[in-house]
Motif scaffolding. Structure first.
Motif, PDB file in Angstrom:
ATOM      1  N   UNK A 248      22.026 -12.669  44.139  1.00 27.10           N
ATOM      2  CA  UNK A 248      20.696 -12.894  43.580  1.00 27.10           C
ATOM      3  C   UNK A 248      20.221 -14.323  43.782  1.00 27.10           C
ATOM      4  N   UNK A 249      20.750 -15.008  44.793  1.00 26.16           N
ATOM      5  CA  UNK A 249      20.370 -16.397  45.044  1.00 26.16           C
ATOM      6  C   UNK A 249      20.688 -16.734  46.502  1.00 26.16           C
ATOM      7  N   UNK A 250      19.687 -16.983  47.352  1.00 30.75           N
ATOM      8  CA  UNK A 250      19.953 -17.309  48.764  1.00 30.75           C
ATOM      9  C   UNK A 250      20.909 -18.481  48.887  1.00 30.75           C
ATOM     10  N   UNK A 251      21.798 -18.389  49.859  1.00 29.64           N
ATOM     11  CA  UNK A 251      22.785 -19.455  50.011  1.00 29.64           C
ATOM     12  C   UNK A 251      23.131 -19.651  51.472  1.00 29.64           C
ATOM     13  N   UNK A 252      23.784 -20.804  51.741  1.00 25.54           N
ATOM     14  CA  UNK A 252      24.333 -21.107  53.055  1.00 25.54           C
ATOM     15  C   UNK A 252      25.682 -21.773  52.839  1.00 25.54           C
ATOM     16  N   UNK A 253      26.636 -21.478  53.731  1.00 24.70           N
ATOM     17  CA  UNK A 253      27.967 -22.068  53.615  1.00 24.70           C
ATOM     18  C   UNK A 253      28.280 -22.851  54.881  1.00 24.70           C
ATOM     19  N   UNK A 254      28.716 -24.075  54.691  1.00 18.23           N
ATOM     20  CA  UNK A 254      29.137 -24.931  55.796  1.00 18.23           C
ATOM     21  C   UNK A 254      30.603 -25.277  55.585  1.00 18.23           C
ATOM     22  N   UNK A 255      31.434 -24.787  56.467  1.00 15.47           N
ATOM     23  CA  UNK A 255      32.886 -24.982  56.357  1.00 15.47           C
ATOM     24  C   UNK A 255      33.378 -24.541  54.987  1.00 15.47           C
ATOM     25  N   UNK A 256      32.843 -23.456  54.492  1.00 20.20           N
ATOM     26  CA  UNK A 256      33.263 -22.873  53.231  1.00 20.20           C
ATOM     27  C   UNK A 256      32.596 -23.457  52.008  1.00 20.20           C
ATOM     28  N   UNK A 257      31.812 -24.526  52.171  1.00 23.21           N
ATOM     29  CA  UNK A 257      31.150 -25.166  51.036  1.00 23.21           C
ATOM     30  C   UNK A 257      29.807 -24.487  50.802  1.00 23.21           C
ATOM     31  N   UNK A 258      29.639 -23.905  49.606  1.00 24.78           N
ATOM     32  CA  UNK A 258      28.449 -23.111  49.306  1.00 24.78           C
ATOM     33  C   UNK A 258      27.332 -23.977  48.753  1.00 24.78           C
ATOM     34  N   UNK A 259      26.152 -23.823  49.326  1.00 21.49           N
ATOM     35  CA  UNK A 259      24.938 -24.483  48.844  1.00 21.49           C
ATOM     36  C   UNK A 259      23.892 -23.400  48.640  1.00 21.49           C
ATOM     37  N   UNK A 260      23.297 -23.346  47.439  1.00 13.04           N
ATOM     38  CA  UNK A 260      22.344 -22.283  47.130  1.00 13.04           C
ATOM     39  C   UNK A 260      20.936 -22.844  46.959  1.00 13.04           C
ATOM     40  N   UNK A 261      19.972 -21.926  46.990  1.00 10.80           N
ATOM     41  CA  UNK A 261      18.575 -22.322  46.802  1.00 10.80           C
ATOM     42  C   UNK A 261      18.346 -22.873  45.408  1.00 10.80           C
ATOM     43  N   UNK A 262      19.018 -22.280  44.411  1.00  8.14           N
ATOM     44  CA  UNK A 262      18.846 -22.771  43.038  1.00  8.14           C
ATOM     45  C   UNK A 262      19.424 -24.178  42.887  1.00  8.14           C
ATOM     46  N   UNK A 263      20.496 -24.487  43.622  1.00  6.83           N
ATOM     47  CA  UNK A 263      21.057 -25.832  43.572  1.00  6.83           C
ATOM     48  C   UNK A 263      20.097 -26.837  44.193  1.00  6.83           C
ATOM     49  N   UNK A 264      19.608 -26.543  45.398  1.00  2.00           N
ATOM     50  CA  UNK A 264      18.710 -27.468  46.080  1.00  2.00           C
ATOM     51  C   UNK A 264      17.416 -27.650  45.294  1.00  2.00           C
ATOM     52  N   UNK A 265      16.837 -26.523  44.837  1.00  2.00           N
ATOM     53  CA  UNK A 265      15.600 -26.615  44.071  1.00  2.00           C
ATOM     54  C   UNK A 265      15.804 -27.313  42.740  1.00  2.00           C
ATOM     55  N   UNK A 266      16.902 -26.983  42.054  1.00  2.00           N
ATOM     56  CA  UNK A 266      17.172 -27.598  40.762  1.00  2.00           C
ATOM     57  C   UNK A 266      17.429 -29.091  40.875  1.00  2.00           C
ATOM     58  N   UNK A 267      18.239 -29.505  41.855  1.00  2.00           N
ATOM     59  CA  UNK A 267      18.517 -30.927  42.019  1.00  2.00           C
ATOM     60  C   UNK A 267      17.273 -31.696  42.426  1.00  2.00           C
ATOM     61  N   UNK A 268      16.427 -31.097  43.281  1.00  2.00           N
ATOM     62  CA  UNK A 268      15.168 -31.757  43.666  1.00  2.00           C
ATOM     63  C   UNK A 268      14.253 -31.909  42.458  1.00  2.00           C
ATOM     64  N   UNK A 269      14.165 -30.853  41.633  1.00  2.00           N
ATOM     65  CA  UNK A 269      13.333 -30.921  40.428  1.00  2.00           C
ATOM     66  C   UNK A 269      13.880 -31.946  39.443  1.00  2.00           C
ATOM     67  N   UNK A 270      15.210 -31.987  39.288  1.00  2.00           N
ATOM     68  CA  UNK A 270      15.826 -32.960  38.394  1.00  2.00           C
ATOM     69  C   UNK A 270      15.579 -34.383  38.851  1.00  2.00           C
TER      70      UNK A 270
END
Length: 552
Positions: A248-270
């Motif tokens: 329920x949250x778009x994500x991308x993994x680079x060398x196994x490290x998960x980054x999600x849309x909620x993380x990017x959006x939340x950190x940008x908003x913060x």
């Protein structure tokens, strides 16, 4: 017959010339590379460190960026080869492609960019706390109440199989938190029967697609594989992968490290919330309230009763003497007004000049010292004046003195005895004429009223121009709390934005499943057939297919 003395050019001689030149060039290149390598104190080999300049400061490094670009091509090539030979190039590449390290480098810049770098404690808390917040938003780590384990995952450090066969319960919360935040360890997904107990918001098809996405690899012979049905892709032998659905949250993994849309959006908003809060709290009023300090002209005059007595207090009966007395006092009135207005004096300066006509520093004689009381080590001896001031009424005072004073005389430190360390201004009525004293007191009284009036007006003006941020700072007791207010606002904004993104993605996924597989949607939404019949008000339905037409 003349013999030819020149060199005969042939294949053999040309090859020898080439080898001779190649040997020289190779030797030069080898020496250049050798100069760039040094032996480390612990026995290994690495690229020689150089002193470079960056941001006005110099530091030593094996990978000088700015100064390296200024060097000639030969030295660049030599350092590149030296880096490959010693492994420093691989280390630099690893740092450049290590997502956690790059993430921390980006986060370390947040305090200075949002304006809290002046507070080192707040800066350190933000720089170390932001990665935990990012990990929570992305689902790499859970909350403290869950022992840092994300819902739906097995613990990295679980309890024994005997205590918890599912592997869900955390055996060591401290180790779990460190493992997930420092070493970026991840637990396996729980079976769906256990998973849905903690994540009822995830549909069965979403869970199945996500499990397949996690372990998918590109097809043989292809660099990247795209799965339109699952909305995912895999590239570089699985080193890079992504899913438009995720859990329920778009994500991308680079060398196994998960980054999600909620993380990017939340950190940008913060980040924006923190920066906006610091700007809001630090914003000053558009116009600062100024207190008027210009000169003041008191409204004073000679009253009739002032001309009835002399300066010594004798009653005047002769009209001609009264007239002379009035002329003298009128001249004094003009002098007093000039005390306030001449030489561009401010109101406060005028009050001081006029006040000096009424008081001065008392000169004294006949001092006596009260000795230190027994046991009162912190009580200094005090000098008192004997007698009274010049008017015969006002008691005389003298400065308090220190017990001793140390002075440097030549190479020695000597005790020069008690010395005054404070001064007392002693009031003496130097102006003996009662009429003139009354005129001075009238002028000073008006000046004090004017000063209070201007002060009040200035404060009111400042209140009109003070910002809401300044009011908040004043209420809290100072701007030192601004970084922590901004941090709290940033965390709230990050969590709120991340939650909103996840819920939006969940709604989109529900609409997609409702359209593509309404039976699955009914099972997910209502749990069982009986509940679905009741919710859709179709008591005669005999199976899920009978309910499909009523799914909206």
């Amino acid at each position: 017959m003349e013999l030819h003395q020149g060199v005969v050019k042939n294949a053999l001689s040309n090859s020898l010339d080439f080898l001779d030149k190649f040997r020289d060039k190779f030797g030069e290149a080898y020496s250049a590379v050798e100069k760039q390598i040094e032996k480390k104190p612990w026995g290994g080999y690495g690229v020689k460190r150089q002193v470079v300049e960056s941001g006005g400061q110099t530091f030593s490094t094996t990978t000088p960026i700015q100064d390296f670009m200024k060097k000639d091509i030969g030295e660049k090539a030599a350092r590149t080869v030296a880096g490959l030979a010693t492994g420093d190039a691989q280390k630099a590449l690893y740092r450049a492609t290590n997502i956690p390290i790059k993430e921390q480098e980006i986060i370390d810049q947040i305090p200075s960019k949002v304006g809290v770098s002046g507070d080192r404690v707040a800066s350190a808390v933000i720089a170390r706390g932001a990665p935990f917040l990012a990990a929570f938003l992305a689902g790499r780590a859970g909350g403290i109440g869950e022992g840092f384990r994300p819902k739906g995952e097995k613990a990295v450090y679980p309890k024994s199989k005997k205590e918890d066969p599912t592997g869900r319960e955390v055996g060591n919360p401290l180790a779990e938190g460190i493992g997930r935040s420092v070493f970026f360890q991840r637990g396996q997904m729980l079976p769906y029967a256990e998973f849905k107990k903690e994540r009822p918001d995830v549909m069965p098809s979403t869970y199945r697609d996500y499990m397949a996405y996690q372990y998918a690899k590109p097809e043989a012979g292809s660099l990247i594989s795209i799965d339109p049905k699952r909305g995912s892709f895999t590239a570089a032998a699985g080193l890079v992968r992504g899913s438009v659905k995720g859990l329920n949250d778009p994500e991308i993994r680079l060398r196994g490290f998960k980054v999600t849309a909620s993380e990017l959006g939340g950190m940008a908003a913060g980040y924006q919330a923190m920066k906006g809060t610091m700007d809001f709290l630090g914003k000053q009023g558009t116009v600062a309230g100024d207190i008027d300090t210009s000169s003041f002209n008191p409204n004073i005059s000679v009253k009739p009763e002032y001309t009835q007595t002399t300066a010594g207090g004798t009653k005047i009966t002769d009209p001609r003497v009264q007239q002379i007395r009035e002329e003298q006092l009128n001249k004094f009135v003009q002098d007093v007004k000039s005390d306030f207005t001449s030489q561009d004096r401010t109101l406060q300066q005028g009050m001081k000049v006029a006040g000096d006509r009424l008081q001065g520093i008392q000169a004294t004689e006949g001092r006596s010292v009260l000795p230190r009381k027994a046991g009162g080590r912190n009580v200094n001896p005090t000098e008192l004046l004997s007698g009274t001031a010049a008017d015969g009424v006002t008691p005389g005072y003298a400065p308090r003195v220190s017990q001793s004073s140390k002075e440097i005389r030549g190479k020695n430190i000597v005790d020069s005895g008690p010395k005054p360390y404070n001064e007392y201004r002693v009031g003496i009525k130097s102006e003996q004429d009662p009429a003139k004293r009354a005129i001075l007191q009238d002028a000073l009284g008006q000046a004090k009223q004017e000063s209070a009036k201007r002060l009040k007006a200035g404060i009111e003006d400042m209140k009109k121009n003070i910002t809401t941020g300044q009011r908040i700072e004043a209420f809290l007791g100072g701007s030192q709390y601004n970084p922590y207010i901004a941090g709290a606002v940033g965390v709230a904004a990050a969590l709120g934005t991340g939650y909103a993104i996840k819920k939006t993605a969940q709604k989109i996924n529900e609409r997609r499943v409702k359209k593509q597989d309404p039976v699955e949607y009914l099972k997910y939404k209502h749990g069982d057939f009986a509940s679905a019949k009741k919710a859709l008000n179709q008591p005669k339905a005999k199976g899920y297919q009978d309910l499909v037409p009523y799914v909206k």
